[in-house]
Write a protein that holds these residues in place. Structure first.
Motif, short mmCIF file in Angstrom:
data_model
loop_
_atom_site.label_atom_id
_atom_site.label_comp_id
_atom_site.label_asym_id
_atom_site.label_seq_id
_atom_site.Cartn_x
_atom_site.Cartn_y
_atom_site.Cartn_z
N LEU A 38 0.86 -1.09 0.06
CA LEU A 38 0.03 0.11 0.11
C LEU A 38 0.91 1.37 0.05
CD1 LEU A 38 -2.63 -1.15 2.67
CD2 LEU A 38 -2.94 -0.84 -0.07
N LEU A 39 1.99 1.23 0.71
CA LEU A 39 2.78 2.37 0.79
C LEU A 39 3.64 2.70 -0.55
CD1 LEU A 39 4.37 2.20 4.42
CD2 LEU A 39 2.43 3.66 3.58
N ALA A 40 3.86 1.40 -1.25
CA ALA A 40 4.51 1.48 -2.14
C ALA A 40 3.80 2.19 -3.37
CB ALA A 40 5.20 0.06 -2.73
N TYR A 41 2.65 2.00 -3.36
CA TYR A 41 1.61 2.77 -4.30
C TYR A 41 2.00 4.13 -4.22
CZ TYR A 41 -2.61 3.53 -6.94
OH TYR A 41 -3.79 4.08 -7.68
N GLU A 42 1.93 4.58 -3.09
CA GLU A 42 2.28 6.09 -2.95
C GLU A 42 3.81 6.52 -3.23
OE1 GLU A 42 -0.50 7.92 -2.01
OE2 GLU A 42 0.94 9.68 -2.46
N ALA A 43 4.51 5.54 -2.78
CA ALA A 43 6.04 5.72 -2.92
C ALA A 43 6.31 5.82 -4.36
CB ALA A 43 6.66 4.92 -2.31
N THR A 44 5.85 5.19 -5.31
CA THR A 44 6.04 5.08 -6.58
C THR A 44 5.45 6.08 -7.75
OG1 THR A 44 4.53 3.14 -7.04
CG2 THR A 44 6.86 2.60 -6.81
N ARG A 45 4.40 6.88 -7.17
CA ARG A 45 3.80 7.92 -7.92
C ARG A 45 4.76 8.58 -8.78
NH1 ARG A 45 -1.33 9.36 -7.30
NH2 ARG A 45 -1.73 8.35 -5.47
N GLU A 46 5.85 8.88 -8.57
CA GLU A 46 6.81 9.50 -9.62
C GLU A 46 7.83 8.65 -10.13
OE1 GLU A 46 7.22 13.39 -9.17
OE2 GLU A 46 5.09 13.17 -8.41
N VAL A 47 7.58 7.41 -10.19
CA VAL A 47 8.42 6.46 -10.80
C VAL A 47 8.63 6.88 -12.37
CG1 VAL A 47 6.76 4.88 -11.55
CG2 VAL A 47 9.40 3.93 -11.12
N ARG A 48 9.71 6.96 -12.70
CA ARG A 48 9.96 7.25 -14.38
C ARG A 48 9.38 6.28 -15.27
NH1 ARG A 48 15.98 8.90 -12.56
NH2 ARG A 48 15.42 10.76 -11.50
N VAL A 49 8.92 6.61 -16.27
CA VAL A 49 8.12 5.93 -17.38
C VAL A 49 8.67 6.54 -18.58
CG1 VAL A 49 6.54 4.74 -15.89
CG2 VAL A 49 5.99 7.08 -17.26
N GLU A 50 8.38 5.53 -19.58
CA GLU A 50 8.79 6.06 -20.99
C GLU A 50 7.43 5.43 -22.03
OE1 GLU A 50 12.63 4.25 -21.32
OE2 GLU A 50 11.82 2.56 -22.29
N PRO A 51 7.14 6.25 -23.00
CA PRO A 51 6.30 5.76 -24.04
C PRO A 51 6.68 4.25 -24.57
CG PRO A 51 7.19 8.06 -24.92
CD PRO A 51 8.04 7.35 -23.84
N PHE A 52 5.48 3.62 -24.79
CA PHE A 52 5.70 2.26 -25.34
C PHE A 52 4.43 1.96 -26.33
CE2 PHE A 52 5.08 -2.63 -24.04
CZ PHE A 52 6.29 -2.85 -24.76
N ASP A 53 4.76 1.72 -27.61
CA ASP A 53 3.80 1.52 -28.31
C ASP A 53 3.39 0.05 -28.31
OD1 ASP A 53 3.77 3.93 -29.56
OD2 ASP A 53 5.73 3.45 -30.56
N ILE A 54 2.21 -0.36 -28.44
CA ILE A 54 1.39 -1.47 -28.33
C ILE A 54 0.35 -1.82 -29.45
CG2 ILE A 54 2.18 -2.27 -26.05
CD1 ILE A 54 -0.96 -1.64 -25.40
N ARG A 55 -0.37 -2.73 -29.54
CA ARG A 55 -1.43 -3.11 -30.38
C ARG A 55 -2.43 -3.76 -29.35
NH1 ARG A 55 -2.47 -2.34 -35.78
NH2 ARG A 55 -4.49 -3.64 -36.00
N THR A 56 -3.66 -3.29 -29.23
CA THR A 56 -4.55 -3.92 -28.57
C THR A 56 -5.10 -4.76 -29.78
OG1 THR A 56 -6.49 -2.54 -28.86
CG2 THR A 56 -5.05 -2.21 -27.32
N PRO A 57 -6.22 -5.97 -29.14
CA PRO A 57 -7.02 -6.37 -30.25
C PRO A 57 -7.57 -5.70 -31.19
CG PRO A 57 -7.16 -7.54 -28.28
CD PRO A 57 -6.18 -6.16 -28.07
N VAL A 58 -7.83 -4.51 -30.91
CA VAL A 58 -8.48 -3.62 -31.57
C VAL A 58 -7.94 -2.30 -32.49
CG1 VAL A 58 -10.75 -1.66 -31.53
CG2 VAL A 58 -10.70 -3.82 -29.77
N ALA A 59 -6.86 -1.88 -31.86
CA ALA A 59 -6.14 -0.75 -32.41
C ALA A 59 -4.67 -0.53 -31.75
CB ALA A 59 -7.03 0.36 -32.22
N PRO A 60 -3.85 -0.05 -32.80
CA PRO A 60 -2.70 0.52 -32.07
C PRO A 60 -2.80 1.50 -31.23
CG PRO A 60 -2.68 1.29 -34.41
CD PRO A 60 -4.06 0.45 -34.14
#
Ligand code: URA
Length: 212
Positions: A38-60
């Protein structure tokens, strides 16, 4: 230093059972793990992320994924081990470094007996886990180690903190350029003359793993 106290009824409920001296070790371990998630959820609010391209079964579409370099989780041995599993569960791609620190119960001085950290932490977000922020000496030493190796963003996750320890951290980190965030389940009343948090929960390592 940014201080976040995760004020949530579920956290307070679990902390109450954790504090209760009748709670046995297996239950204590389970509660500590649930709390850290539960605390980690709060602690990782600013964790660094990068864009990631995917395709769902419906659309990219474009989503996000955790950035590299991977975050580093650093449990402070021994009691921090009780928080490792809950933290890794939320950050499965993270790596883990270890710091072993022990407090002299008479002088309350802290010394390090183990240090297994990557040599270079440049550009890495680090998450220190240690259940009890009492005098703050352990956390200051751990943060010094990480800053010395180049960490550029540090979050410490503790179940309970004492006002004295938070004040010590504020004072010692005043000249540290690296951003530090402290995430706590609760801030208790004070430290007693033996350096224990009041009301606290006793010795976290002993309650997790037995008296040594
Ligand atoms: N360490 C613990 O385990 N408990 C305290 O109350 C203070 C330091």
């Amino acid at each position: 230093m940014r201080v976040l106290v995760a004020d949530h009824p579920l956290i307070n409920h679990k902390l109450t059972y954790l504090r209760d001296e009748r709670t046995d070790s297996p239950t204590f371990r389970r509660l500590a793990e649930e709390l850290v998630t539960l605390l980690a959820y709060e602690a990782t609010r600013e964790v660094r992320v990068e864009p990631f391209d995917i395709r769902t079964p419906v659309a990219p579409t474009q989503g996000i994924k955790l950035s590299t370099p991977k975050p580093l989780i650093v449990p402070i041995l021994r009691a921090g081990l009780g928080m490792l599993e809950g933290m890794v569960r939320l950050l499965p791609t993270a790596e883990v470094g270890f710091l072993g620190m022990v407090r002299d119960e008479a002088t309350l001085e802290v010394s390090a007996y183990a240090n297994r950290l990557p040599d270079n932490l440049s550009g890495r977000q680090c998450y220190i886990v240690d259940p009890m922020l009492a005098t703050g000496h352990t956390l200051v030493m751990a943060i010094d180690y990480l800053v010395g190796k180049g960490a550029d963003d540090i979050t410490a996750v503790c179940l309970l903190g004492a006002p004295e320890g938070i004040a010590h951290l504020e004072e010692r980190l005043a000249d540290v350029d690296v951003p530090v965030t402290l995430v706590l389940g609760a801030i208790d009343e004070k430290l007693d003359e033996n350096g224990y948090i009041v009301p606290g929960l006793g010795d976290a390592g002993d309650r997790l793993y037995g008296v040594v």
